[in-house]
Motif scaffolding. Sequence first.
Motif, mmCIF file in Angstrom:
data_model
loop_
_atom_site.group_PDB
_atom_site.id
_atom_site.type_symbol
_atom_site.label_atom_id
_atom_site.label_comp_id
_atom_site.label_asym_id
_atom_site.label_seq_id
_atom_site.Cartn_x
_atom_site.Cartn_y
_atom_site.Cartn_z
ATOM 1 N N MET A 1 0.839 -1.198 0.000
ATOM 2 C CA MET A 1 0.000 0.000 0.000
ATOM 3 C C MET A 1 0.876 1.251 0.000
ATOM 4 O O MET A 1 1.879 1.308 0.699
ATOM 5 C CB MET A 1 -0.913 0.001 1.233
ATOM 6 N N THR A 2 0.490 2.248 -0.796
ATOM 7 C CA THR A 2 1.242 3.498 -0.900
ATOM 8 C C THR A 2 0.352 4.674 -0.517
ATOM 9 O O THR A 2 -0.810 4.737 -0.943
ATOM 10 C CB THR A 2 1.773 3.698 -2.328
ATOM 11 N N LEU A 3 0.882 5.593 0.281
ATOM 12 C CA LEU A 3 0.147 6.783 0.687
ATOM 13 C C LEU A 3 0.442 7.912 -0.286
ATOM 14 O O LEU A 3 1.601 8.264 -0.518
ATOM 15 C CB LEU A 3 0.555 7.190 2.104
ATOM 16 N N ARG A 4 -0.601 8.499 -0.848
ATOM 17 C CA ARG A 4 -0.449 9.605 -1.793
ATOM 18 C C ARG A 4 -0.543 10.932 -1.024
ATOM 19 O O ARG A 4 -1.575 11.231 -0.427
ATOM 20 C CB ARG A 4 -1.502 9.538 -2.888
ATOM 21 N N ILE A 5 0.544 11.687 -1.058
ATOM 22 C CA ILE A 5 0.667 12.904 -0.246
ATOM 23 C C ILE A 5 0.717 14.149 -1.123
ATOM 24 O O ILE A 5 1.339 14.156 -2.195
ATOM 25 C CB ILE A 5 1.936 12.834 0.627
ATOM 26 N N GLY A 6 0.109 15.217 -0.623
ATOM 27 C CA GLY A 6 0.266 16.539 -1.201
ATOM 28 C C GLY A 6 1.006 17.427 -0.218
ATOM 29 O O GLY A 6 0.786 17.338 1.000
ATOM 30 N N VAL A 7 1.899 18.268 -0.723
ATOM 31 C CA VAL A 7 2.702 19.145 0.134
ATOM 32 C C VAL A 7 2.355 20.599 -0.168
ATOM 33 O O VAL A 7 2.506 21.052 -1.315
ATOM 34 C CB VAL A 7 4.212 18.903 -0.062
ATOM 35 N N VAL A 8 1.905 21.319 0.853
ATOM 36 C CA VAL A 8 1.593 22.741 0.730
ATOM 37 C C VAL A 8 2.821 23.528 1.168
ATOM 38 O O VAL A 8 3.239 23.452 2.330
ATOM 39 C CB VAL A 8 0.383 23.122 1.602
ATOM 40 N N GLY A 9 3.418 24.273 0.235
ATOM 41 C CA GLY A 9 4.614 25.057 0.544
ATOM 42 C C GLY A 9 5.854 24.403 -0.026
ATOM 43 O O GLY A 9 6.198 23.288 0.367
ATOM 44 N N THR A 10 6.531 25.092 -0.951
ATOM 45 C CA THR A 10 7.733 24.538 -1.580
ATOM 46 C C THR A 10 8.955 25.404 -1.310
ATOM 47 O O THR A 10 9.861 25.495 -2.132
ATOM 48 C CB THR A 10 7.531 24.367 -3.096
ATOM 49 N N GLY A 11 8.969 26.068 -0.144
ATOM 50 C CA GLY A 11 10.169 26.793 0.274
ATOM 51 C C GLY A 11 11.218 25.809 0.765
ATOM 52 O O GLY A 11 11.164 24.611 0.472
ATOM 53 N N MET A 12 12.173 26.309 1.560
ATOM 54 C CA MET A 12 13.284 25.468 1.998
ATOM 55 C C MET A 12 12.797 24.240 2.761
ATOM 56 O O MET A 12 13.226 23.115 2.490
ATOM 57 C CB MET A 12 14.248 26.279 2.874
ATOM 58 N N MET A 13 11.887 24.432 3.722
ATOM 59 C CA MET A 13 11.402 23.307 4.507
ATOM 60 C C MET A 13 10.582 22.358 3.650
ATOM 61 O O MET A 13 10.719 21.131 3.745
ATOM 62 C CB MET A 13 10.571 23.813 5.691
ATOM 63 N N LEU A 21 10.640 12.534 1.137
ATOM 64 C CA LEU A 21 9.489 11.702 0.807
ATOM 65 C C LEU A 21 9.700 10.968 -0.512
ATOM 66 O O LEU A 21 9.329 9.801 -0.658
ATOM 67 C CB LEU A 21 8.229 12.567 0.728
ATOM 68 N N ALA A 22 10.314 11.661 -1.464
ATOM 69 C CA ALA A 22 10.508 11.064 -2.779
ATOM 70 C C ALA A 22 11.668 10.083 -2.819
ATOM 71 O O ALA A 22 11.643 9.111 -3.582
ATOM 72 C CB ALA A 22 10.726 12.167 -3.815
ATOM 73 N N ALA A 23 12.681 10.303 -1.990
ATOM 74 C CA ALA A 23 13.921 9.526 -2.117
ATOM 75 C C ALA A 23 14.092 8.432 -1.080
ATOM 76 O O ALA A 23 14.690 7.388 -1.379
ATOM 77 C CB ALA A 23 15.128 10.469 -2.068
ATOM 78 N N SER A 24 13.590 8.623 0.140
ATOM 79 C CA SER A 24 13.982 7.682 1.189
ATOM 80 C C SER A 24 12.881 7.247 2.143
ATOM 81 O O SER A 24 13.101 6.346 2.953
ATOM 82 C CB SER A 24 15.134 8.287 2.010
ATOM 83 N N VAL A 25 11.705 7.851 2.086
ATOM 84 C CA VAL A 25 10.594 7.402 2.925
ATOM 85 C C VAL A 25 9.839 6.309 2.173
ATOM 86 O O VAL A 25 9.505 6.471 0.997
ATOM 87 C CB VAL A 25 9.652 8.561 3.289
ATOM 88 N N LEU A 26 9.556 5.212 2.845
ATOM 89 C CA LEU A 26 8.935 4.061 2.208
ATOM 90 C C LEU A 26 7.419 4.203 2.137
ATOM 91 O O LEU A 26 6.794 4.847 2.975
ATOM 92 C CB LEU A 26 9.284 2.788 2.993
ATOM 93 N N ARG A 27 6.829 3.595 1.136
ATOM 94 C CA ARG A 27 5.375 3.472 0.959
ATOM 95 C C ARG A 27 4.681 4.823 0.845
ATOM 96 O O ARG A 27 3.618 5.052 1.414
ATOM 97 C CB ARG A 27 4.764 2.663 2.112
ATOM 98 N N VAL A 28 5.277 5.711 0.104
ATOM 99 C CA VAL A 28 4.685 7.040 -0.063
ATOM 100 C C VAL A 28 4.988 7.575 -1.454
ATOM 101 O O VAL A 28 6.012 7.226 -2.062
ATOM 102 C CB VAL A 28 5.231 8.008 1.021
ATOM 103 N N GLU A 29 4.088 8.423 -1.962
ATOM 104 C CA GLU A 29 4.290 9.097 -3.239
ATOM 105 C C GLU A 29 3.808 10.534 -3.119
ATOM 106 O O GLU A 29 2.699 10.780 -2.623
ATOM 107 C CB GLU A 29 3.513 8.381 -4.344
ATOM 108 N N VAL A 30 4.636 11.485 -3.527
ATOM 109 C CA VAL A 30 4.228 12.887 -3.565
ATOM 110 C C VAL A 30 3.501 13.108 -4.888
ATOM 111 O O VAL A 30 4.106 13.069 -5.954
ATOM 112 C CB VAL A 30 5.434 13.835 -3.450
ATOM 113 N N VAL A 31 2.189 13.322 -4.808
ATOM 114 C CA VAL A 31 1.381 13.424 -6.026
ATOM 115 C C VAL A 31 1.000 14.857 -6.353
ATOM 116 O O VAL A 31 0.549 15.146 -7.467
ATOM 117 C CB VAL A 31 0.109 12.565 -5.917
ATOM 118 N N ALA A 32 1.170 15.799 -5.398
ATOM 119 C CA ALA A 32 0.794 17.187 -5.645
ATOM 120 C C ALA A 32 1.601 18.117 -4.743
ATOM 121 O O ALA A 32 1.936 17.755 -3.606
ATOM 122 C CB ALA A 32 -0.699 17.401 -5.412
ATOM 123 N N VAL A 33 1.894 19.306 -5.253
ATOM 124 C CA VAL A 33 2.545 20.355 -4.466
ATOM 125 C C VAL A 33 1.849 21.670 -4.780
ATOM 126 O O VAL A 33 1.246 21.840 -5.849
ATOM 127 C CB VAL A 33 4.059 20.469 -4.766
#
Length: 334
Positions: A1-13, A21-33
């Motif tokens: 199972m994969t969790l589809r995540i959206g991230v609000v805010g694309t500054g430094m943090m 999330l994209a490179a090293s966290v397991l079972r997750v996909e960044v689908v929106a920013v």
Amino acid sequence: MTLRIGVVGTGMMGQDHIQRLAASVLRVEVVAVSDVNLEQAKRVGDGVGARVYADGHELVGDDQVEAVLIASPGFTHEEFTLACLAAGKPVLCEKPLAPTIDACLRVLEAEAAMPRRLVQVGFMRRYDAGFRAMKEGLDGGQVGQALLLHCRHRNAAVPPGFTTDMMITDSVVHDIDVTRWLLGQEIVAATVYKARRTSHAPEGLADPQMVLLETAEGVLVDVESFVSCQFGYDIRYELVGETGTLSLGEQSGVLVRQQGQYHGPIPADYRERFGDAYQAELQEWVDGVLRGEVTGPSAWDGYATTAVAEAAVESQTKGDRVVVELVDRPALYA
């Protein structure tokens, strides 16, 4: 199972979280920013193959987004967290939960009316191996009951626009949360003392400061906040118990003793010092959401920490001890 995540805010943090999330966290996909800076959002979104929005509310409303990470400026946290609650979506909100007590209470009231928690606040020090070892030692009775807690929070320098209030709301806020979590007690009063000002402080910044916190069970906590120390990012703690102490240095790196001298590395910033903690925070949040639960720092923790921070900022101005008053804790956070 994969969790589809959206991230609000694309500054430094936000970018730092997205990269993990994209490179090293397991079972997750960044689908929106999303970001008000649409060009920046497009650059970041294209890098991970995510849809891009200029408005965070559109991202929250995206049916493909199952959970949301909020890394936008603090004054936007209330509205986006409330939007996530209205949509029934789990949310990891970077600190602060909201910048004022009233805003925090609106979030608290909205979530407390729900059958389960959806909000987690990004107090990442709880996920650091050293801090967890301190808590395990205290809870396990290694040093008896806690009597005193000494905290040191030093930054080499701060960005332009950093204010005296931010000494509390951006720096000491972490120590406030650690105190509550480590000791398992609420903070009932705060007093701020301004020390002799360093010549390296930006104009108008009262740096360093000492903050004295008092807990409900009589533990005294002193926090040194020194954000222009020049030499690096230096975090240290010592808990004094009835039968011993528990200490945490700035990092667990190797200390070399050689030719009558000793030396070791000093982190450059929070990302270097707490990189592993951010990683653990994200992974444990993702794992919990996939199990159907949110167990990290709660909206109550966000509210209580903001209440203490507001008291400390008031003490900065008045120079007096300020009592912290909290509302009754809702049953959801019992």
